[in-house]
Design a protein around this motif. Structure first.
Motif, PDB file in Angstrom:
ATOM      1  N   ASN A  64       0.853  -1.191   0.000  1.00  0.00           N
ATOM      2  CA  ASN A  64       0.000   0.000   0.000  1.00  0.00           C
ATOM      3  C   ASN A  64       0.891   1.243   0.000  1.00  0.00           C
ATOM      4  N   GLU A  65       0.794   2.035  -1.084  1.00  0.00           N
ATOM      5  CA  GLU A  65       1.598   3.248  -1.191  1.00  0.00           C
ATOM      6  C   GLU A  65       0.813   4.451  -0.665  1.00  0.00           C
ATOM      7  N   GLN A  66       1.544   5.522  -0.418  1.00  0.00           N
ATOM      8  CA  GLN A  66       0.959   6.785   0.020  1.00  0.00           C
ATOM      9  C   GLN A  66      -0.008   7.330  -1.033  1.00  0.00           C
ATOM     10  N   SER A  67      -0.909   8.186  -0.624  1.00  0.00           N
ATOM     11  CA  SER A  67      -1.952   8.696  -1.525  1.00  0.00           C
ATOM     12  C   SER A  67      -1.414   9.597  -2.636  1.00  0.00           C
ATOM     13  N   THR A  68      -0.169  10.069  -2.509  1.00  0.00           N
ATOM     14  CA  THR A  68       0.444  10.864  -3.577  1.00  0.00           C
ATOM     15  C   THR A  68       1.650  10.141  -4.172  1.00  0.00           C
ATOM     16  N   LEU A  69       1.653   8.807  -4.035  1.00  0.00           N
ATOM     17  CA  LEU A  69       2.728   7.963  -4.573  1.00  0.00           C
ATOM     18  C   LEU A  69       4.097   8.315  -3.998  1.00  0.00           C
ATOM     19  N   GLY A  70       4.079   8.899  -2.801  1.00  0.00           N
ATOM     20  CA  GLY A  70       5.336   9.204  -2.123  1.00  0.00           C
ATOM     21  C   GLY A  70       6.030  10.458  -2.603  1.00  0.00           C
ATOM     22  N   GLU A  71       5.389  11.197  -3.493  1.00  0.00           N
ATOM     23  CA  GLU A  71       5.997  12.423  -4.033  1.00  0.00           C
ATOM     24  C   GLU A  71       5.486  13.654  -3.284  1.00  0.00           C
ATOM     25  N   ASN A  72       6.374  14.579  -3.010  1.00  0.00           N
ATOM     26  CA  ASN A  72       5.989  15.845  -2.384  1.00  0.00           C
ATOM     27  C   ASN A  72       5.692  16.862  -3.491  1.00  0.00           C
ATOM     28  N   TYR A  73       4.606  16.623  -4.193  1.00  0.00           N
ATOM     29  CA  TYR A  73       4.221  17.441  -5.349  1.00  0.00           C
ATOM     30  C   TYR A  73       3.072  18.352  -4.929  1.00  0.00           C
ATOM     31  N   VAL A  74       3.334  19.657  -4.895  1.00  0.00           N
ATOM     32  CA  VAL A  74       2.360  20.625  -4.393  1.00  0.00           C
ATOM     33  C   VAL A  74       2.036  21.649  -5.475  1.00  0.00           C
ATOM     34  N   VAL A  75       0.750  21.885  -5.700  1.00  0.00           N
ATOM     35  CA  VAL A  75       0.288  22.889  -6.660  1.00  0.00           C
ATOM     36  C   VAL A  75      -0.663  23.840  -5.939  1.00  0.00           C
TER      37      VAL A  75
ATOM     38  N   GLY B 214       8.848 -16.935  -1.867  1.00  0.00           N
ATOM     39  CA  GLY B 214       7.770 -17.822  -2.288  1.00  0.00           C
ATOM     40  C   GLY B 214       6.371 -17.274  -2.083  1.00  0.00           C
ATOM     41  N   ALA B 215       6.252 -15.984  -1.798  1.00  0.00           N
ATOM     42  CA  ALA B 215       4.941 -15.370  -1.608  1.00  0.00           C
ATOM     43  C   ALA B 215       4.510 -14.631  -2.870  1.00  0.00           C
ATOM     44  N   LYS B 216       3.262 -14.212  -2.904  1.00  0.00           N
ATOM     45  CA  LYS B 216       2.719 -13.467  -4.037  1.00  0.00           C
ATOM     46  C   LYS B 216       2.543 -12.005  -3.653  1.00  0.00           C
ATOM     47  N   THR B 217       2.943 -11.123  -4.549  1.00  0.00           N
ATOM     48  CA  THR B 217       2.782  -9.686  -4.325  1.00  0.00           C
ATOM     49  C   THR B 217       1.420  -9.227  -4.811  1.00  0.00           C
ATOM     50  N   VAL B 218       0.775  -8.408  -4.003  1.00  0.00           N
ATOM     51  CA  VAL B 218      -0.478  -7.757  -4.393  1.00  0.00           C
ATOM     52  C   VAL B 218      -0.300  -6.262  -4.198  1.00  0.00           C
ATOM     53  N   ILE B 219      -0.594  -5.478  -5.217  1.00  0.00           N
ATOM     54  CA  ILE B 219      -0.533  -4.025  -5.089  1.00  0.00           C
ATOM     55  C   ILE B 219      -1.947  -3.493  -4.892  1.00  0.00           C
ATOM     56  N   LEU B 220      -2.125  -2.689  -3.862  1.00  0.00           N
ATOM     57  CA  LEU B 220      -3.439  -2.137  -3.563  1.00  0.00           C
ATOM     58  C   LEU B 220      -3.638  -0.842  -4.343  1.00  0.00           C
ATOM     59  N   SER B 221      -4.668  -0.800  -5.168  1.00  0.00           N
ATOM     60  CA  SER B 221      -4.987   0.398  -5.953  1.00  0.00           C
ATOM     61  C   SER B 221      -5.773   1.362  -5.070  1.00  0.00           C
ATOM     62  N   LEU B 222      -5.060   2.320  -4.495  1.00  0.00           N
ATOM     63  CA  LEU B 222      -5.663   3.230  -3.521  1.00  0.00           C
ATOM     64  C   LEU B 222      -6.476   4.320  -4.207  1.00  0.00           C
ATOM     65  N   TYR B 223      -7.535   4.730  -3.541  1.00  0.00           N
ATOM     66  CA  TYR B 223      -8.385   5.832  -3.990  1.00  0.00           C
ATOM     67  C   TYR B 223      -7.653   7.168  -3.837  1.00  0.00           C
ATOM     68  N   SER B 224      -8.075   8.163  -4.589  1.00  0.00           N
ATOM     69  CA  SER B 224      -7.482   9.497  -4.466  1.00  0.00           C
ATOM     70  C   SER B 224      -8.116  10.241  -3.296  1.00  0.00           C
TER      71      SER B 224
END
Length: 282
Positions: A97-108, A135-145
């Motif tokens: 589970n990634e941060q809601s801004t994909l870890g970028e400090n992008y400010v507008v 031997g495990a499976k990776t799952v990426i969580l598609s987070l809401y904005s």
């Protein structure tokens, strides 16, 4: 004759009881699931909701949560806790589970926004390599904005999650799609807290349903009542095992809508070969 009939009835009842027990007991082999992320997955103790949903559907999912407020996947790679945990047990799935801004400090204009992030892609690649070696499976969580964010922010998130999932051939859990679908038909449902970022108990319940369907490829039955579990400190994600509270009180009609939308999105994703074809947002 009466005695014979009585014995037959007793035998049939005994068989019926055994069948009902077999149908309702959890699967013999539990799924060991490690969740790695931040506050968007530890709020309201979402992992405990996931365990409860599985149990009520005759399955067993055992979760371990490694999540801290504001953490990115890159932060998790740096501190090494996840890698040590991966060596402690035979895990079936590791959910990223990634941060809601994909870890970028992008400010507008003073507002945090979303842009495509190479550091996010590289973090997933490194984690996937580590996970597969165990031997495990990776799952990426598609987070809401974030709530009220420009539409393109959500599109960039969906595109980024789908892009890295397709590149690495890993499973994607379509949480963002399910949130969007539910809010289209029930715009009065409160999935976001007042901070427009973190989930309400209902929002966490939606996420748990999507993850359940992702891992099991099944639809949860409609649930009714309370889900109880330990308190998780919202600031840092610490769990207080001796403090049990009501995580959510869910009614059957609401639960039915959630489980149907969650399963339908997982099914659609699987029928599309595991990935939706998304155009890169302009």
């Amino acid at each position: 004759m009466n005695s014979l009939r009585k014995n037959i009835v007793i035998v049939l009842l005994a068989l019926l009881i055994q069948i009902l027990y077999a149908c309702n007991r959890p699967d013999t082999k539990p799924l060991n699931v490690l969740l790695v992320g931040n506050s968007s997955i530890y709020y309201n103790n979402m992992p405990k909701m996931l365990e409860y949903i599985a149990h009520e559907n005759g399955k067993e999912i055992r979760t371990k949560l490694i999540a801290f407020g504001g953490y990115t996947l890159q932060d998790h790679l740096r501190d090494g806790i996840v890698e040590k945990m991966l060596d402690s047990l035979n895990w079936d799935f590791v959910i990223l589970n990634e941060q809601s801004t994909l870890g970028e400090n992008y400010v507008v204009d003073g507002v945090r926004r979303v842009k495509e992030s190479e550091s996010f892609y590289e973090s997933v690649r490194k984690f996937d390599s580590i996970i597969k070696k165990r031997g495990a499976k990776t799952v990426i969580l598609s987070l809401y904005s974030r709530k009220n964010a420009p539409k393109i922010d959500g599109e960039i998130l969906d595109y980024s999650y789908m892009k890295i999932a397709r590149e690495l051939g890993i499973q994607l859990s379509p949480v963002s799609y399910t949130w969007q679908d539910i809010l289209k038909i029930r715009n009065n449902w409160q999935l976001y807290r007042e901070d427009n970022l973190h989930p309400t108990p209902l929002g966490s319940y939606v996420t748990a349903n999507v993850i359940y369907s992702t891992l099991t490829e099944n639809k949860s039955k409609s649930l009714n009542g309370e889900i109880n579990g330990p308190v998780i400190e919202e600031f840092d994600g610490n769990t207080y095992q001796d403090s049990i509270v009501c995580l959510i009180k869910i009614d059957e009609s609401k639960s039915q809508i959630v489980s149907e939308k969650a399963y339908n999105n997982v099914l659609s994703l699987n029928e599309s070969g595991g990935y939706f074809k998304l155009k890169k947002p302009d």
